[in-house]
Design an enzyme around this catalytic site. Sequence first.
Site, PDB file in Angstrom:
ATOM      1  N   HIS A   1     -35.008 -98.245  -1.088  1.00 39.42           N
ATOM      2  CA  HIS A   1     -36.295 -98.833  -0.740  1.00 39.42           C
ATOM      3  C   HIS A   1     -37.036 -99.415  -1.940  1.00 39.42           C
ATOM      4  O   HIS A   1     -38.057-100.102  -1.755  1.00 39.42           O
ATOM      5  CB  HIS A   1     -37.177 -97.814  -0.017  1.00 39.42           C
ATOM      6  CG  HIS A   1     -38.024 -98.424   1.055  1.00 39.42           C
ATOM      7  ND1 HIS A   1     -38.518 -97.722   2.130  1.00 39.42           N
ATOM      8  CD2 HIS A   1     -38.474 -99.696   1.233  1.00 39.42           C
ATOM      9  CE1 HIS A   1     -39.226 -98.519   2.907  1.00 39.42           C
ATOM     10  NE2 HIS A   1     -39.221 -99.727   2.381  1.00 39.42           N
TER      11      HIS A   1
ATOM     12  N   ASP B   1     -41.156 -95.587   8.123  1.00 35.87           N
ATOM     13  CA  ASP B   1     -40.452 -94.735   7.159  1.00 35.87           C
ATOM     14  C   ASP B   1     -40.786 -93.271   7.405  1.00 35.87           C
ATOM     15  O   ASP B   1     -41.913 -92.930   7.783  1.00 35.87           O
ATOM     16  CB  ASP B   1     -40.910 -95.134   5.748  1.00 35.87           C
ATOM     17  CG  ASP B   1     -39.953 -94.724   4.640  1.00 35.87           C
ATOM     18  OD1 ASP B   1     -39.333 -93.655   4.749  1.00 35.87           O
ATOM     19  OD2 ASP B   1     -39.851 -95.465   3.645  1.00 35.87           O
TER      20      ASP B   1
ATOM     21  N   HIS C   1     -40.926 -91.355   4.940  1.00 35.84           N
ATOM     22  CA  HIS C   1     -41.622 -91.042   3.691  1.00 35.84           C
ATOM     23  C   HIS C   1     -42.692 -92.100   3.433  1.00 35.84           C
ATOM     24  O   HIS C   1     -42.630 -93.204   3.966  1.00 35.84           O
ATOM     25  CB  HIS C   1     -40.629 -91.003   2.524  1.00 35.84           C
ATOM     26  CG  HIS C   1     -39.438 -90.147   2.793  1.00 35.84           C
ATOM     27  ND1 HIS C   1     -38.300 -90.632   3.426  1.00 35.84           N
ATOM     28  CD2 HIS C   1     -39.202 -88.840   2.546  1.00 35.84           C
ATOM     29  CE1 HIS C   1     -37.408 -89.656   3.545  1.00 35.84           C
ATOM     30  NE2 HIS C   1     -37.935 -88.558   3.030  1.00 35.84           N
TER      31      HIS C   1
ATOM     32  N   ASP D   1     -43.480 -93.217   0.245  1.00 33.90           N
ATOM     33  CA  ASP D   1     -43.083 -94.031  -0.917  1.00 33.90           C
ATOM     34  C   ASP D   1     -44.299 -94.441  -1.753  1.00 33.90           C
ATOM     35  O   ASP D   1     -44.401 -95.574  -2.212  1.00 33.90           O
ATOM     36  CB  ASP D   1     -42.291 -95.265  -0.472  1.00 33.90           C
ATOM     37  CG  ASP D   1     -40.976 -94.897   0.196  1.00 33.90           C
ATOM     38  OD1 ASP D   1     -40.532 -93.753   0.024  1.00 33.90           O
ATOM     39  OD2 ASP D   1     -40.401 -95.746   0.898  1.00 33.90           O
TER      40      ASP D   1
ATOM     41  N   HIS E   1     -37.291 -95.334  -5.730  1.00 31.09           N
ATOM     42  CA  HIS E   1     -37.383 -95.643  -4.292  1.00 31.09           C
ATOM     43  C   HIS E   1     -38.497 -94.854  -3.615  1.00 31.09           C
ATOM     44  O   HIS E   1     -38.849 -95.154  -2.464  1.00 31.09           O
ATOM     45  CB  HIS E   1     -36.037 -95.416  -3.586  1.00 31.09           C
ATOM     46  CG  HIS E   1     -35.713 -93.996  -3.267  1.00 31.09           C
ATOM     47  ND1 HIS E   1     -34.957 -93.626  -2.176  1.00 31.09           N
ATOM     48  CD2 HIS E   1     -36.017 -92.835  -3.904  1.00 31.09           C
ATOM     49  CE1 HIS E   1     -34.810 -92.308  -2.146  1.00 31.09           C
ATOM     50  NE2 HIS E   1     -35.442 -91.821  -3.183  1.00 31.09           N
TER      51      HIS E   1
ATOM     52  N   ASP F   1     -37.216 -98.648   6.977  1.00 31.64           N
ATOM     53  CA  ASP F   1     -36.321 -97.659   6.386  1.00 31.64           C
ATOM     54  C   ASP F   1     -35.629 -96.932   7.530  1.00 31.64           C
ATOM     55  O   ASP F   1     -36.297 -96.385   8.422  1.00 31.64           O
ATOM     56  CB  ASP F   1     -37.130 -96.686   5.524  1.00 31.64           C
ATOM     57  CG  ASP F   1     -36.266 -95.740   4.698  1.00 31.64           C
ATOM     58  OD1 ASP F   1     -35.220 -95.293   5.208  1.00 31.64           O
ATOM     59  OD2 ASP F   1     -36.650 -95.430   3.562  1.00 31.64           O
TER      60      ASP F   1
ATOM     61  N   ASP G   1     -34.327 -94.161   7.683  1.00 31.48           N
ATOM     62  CA  ASP G   1     -34.603 -92.735   7.839  1.00 31.48           C
ATOM     63  C   ASP G   1     -35.845 -92.481   8.691  1.00 31.48           C
ATOM     64  O   ASP G   1     -36.169 -91.331   9.002  1.00 31.48           O
ATOM     65  CB  ASP G   1     -34.677 -92.003   6.498  1.00 31.48           C
ATOM     66  CG  ASP G   1     -35.888 -92.348   5.648  1.00 31.48           C
ATOM     67  OD1 ASP G   1     -36.903 -92.802   6.179  1.00 31.48           O
ATOM     68  OD2 ASP G   1     -35.814 -92.131   4.413  1.00 31.48           O
TER      69      ASP G   1
ATOM     70  N   GLU H   1     -31.963 -98.399   3.017  1.00 32.72           N
ATOM     71  CA  GLU H   1     -31.496 -97.007   2.957  1.00 32.72           C
ATOM     72  C   GLU H   1     -30.331 -96.685   3.890  1.00 32.72           C
ATOM     73  O   GLU H   1     -30.101 -95.521   4.225  1.00 32.72           O
ATOM     74  CB  GLU H   1     -32.654 -96.024   3.180  1.00 32.72           C
ATOM     75  CG  GLU H   1     -33.776 -96.124   2.155  1.00 32.72           C
ATOM     76  CD  GLU H   1     -33.440 -95.534   0.780  1.00 32.72           C
ATOM     77  OE1 GLU H   1     -32.336 -94.957   0.631  1.00 32.72           O
ATOM     78  OE2 GLU H   1     -34.282 -95.661  -0.134  1.00 32.72           O
TER      79      GLU H   1
END
Length: 299
Positions: A99, A122, A124, A126, A139, A226, A228, A271
Amino acid sequence: MKKTISVIGVPMDLGQGRRGVDMGPYSIRYAGLKERIQRLGYNVHDQGNVNVPQAESHDIHDQKLKYLPEVTRVSEDLAEKVATVIAQDHFPIILGGDHSIAIGSIAGITQKHKKLGVIWFDAHADFNTEDTTPSGNIHGMPLACCLGVGHETLVNVAGFAPKIAPENVVIVGARSIDPEERNLLKKHGIKVFDMHEIDKLGIHRVMEESIRIAGEGTDGIHLSLDLDSIDPDMAPGVGTPVLGGVTYREGHFAMELLYQSGKVVSCDVVEVNPILDEHNKTARTAVDLVCSLLGEAVM
């Protein structure tokens, strides 16, 4: 949507700790991205890959900012390439890689779309910096960098900062945020729809509000997707999987609403790690979601 799409690969794995994500662009292409998009009536130009140095040929000089010079150079090169296709009135789809590539993606897009909204899809946030990162992996920092928060070389990619404003940024699907990162998000007023809010409000209401935040008064929306964000049952091939994510159908509905908004001007998909995947399942999920973003429908 623009009728011509440029695909740009960025086989970047310097921004995170688990190897293999550099093969993400190849696996997404192998899953039939170009052919599927062409069937929707778009012209597709694959611009190839931005050159990314191998980790084995470089040393880490700062454990809080791993591969900083290399990530910065790739970000600069990517920003230039994205700015070129945007100037040609193409819709860019940037394939990661980790990312950290969003630093270059957004730097390139905002050279035309000066007031850009961002939906960060995402698990996360980030939003770490060298002062808050528990890993030193870049990332985990790109969204902060695009808002002008972080190391000066990353913040100033393409020669200007910040790229985006906090009131036009929204994170969707978060379920793993570091404590100091959480404080930074609150300090800068970033709206976060975590999985609790998605469960409570439903993906329809969350996306309507996200599109409003990122779309009102802006020149368009950049989607940073992303994989994930999607629950690991449908996207197992990611470097940092987190249980309890967005379902496959919720993901599609979110992309469909983005298409219907008519506001999306660019997208990066990141990712995907085929080494950790099951029969290219995550890359196929990525292609399915991108096609929904571009208007694919049952009827």
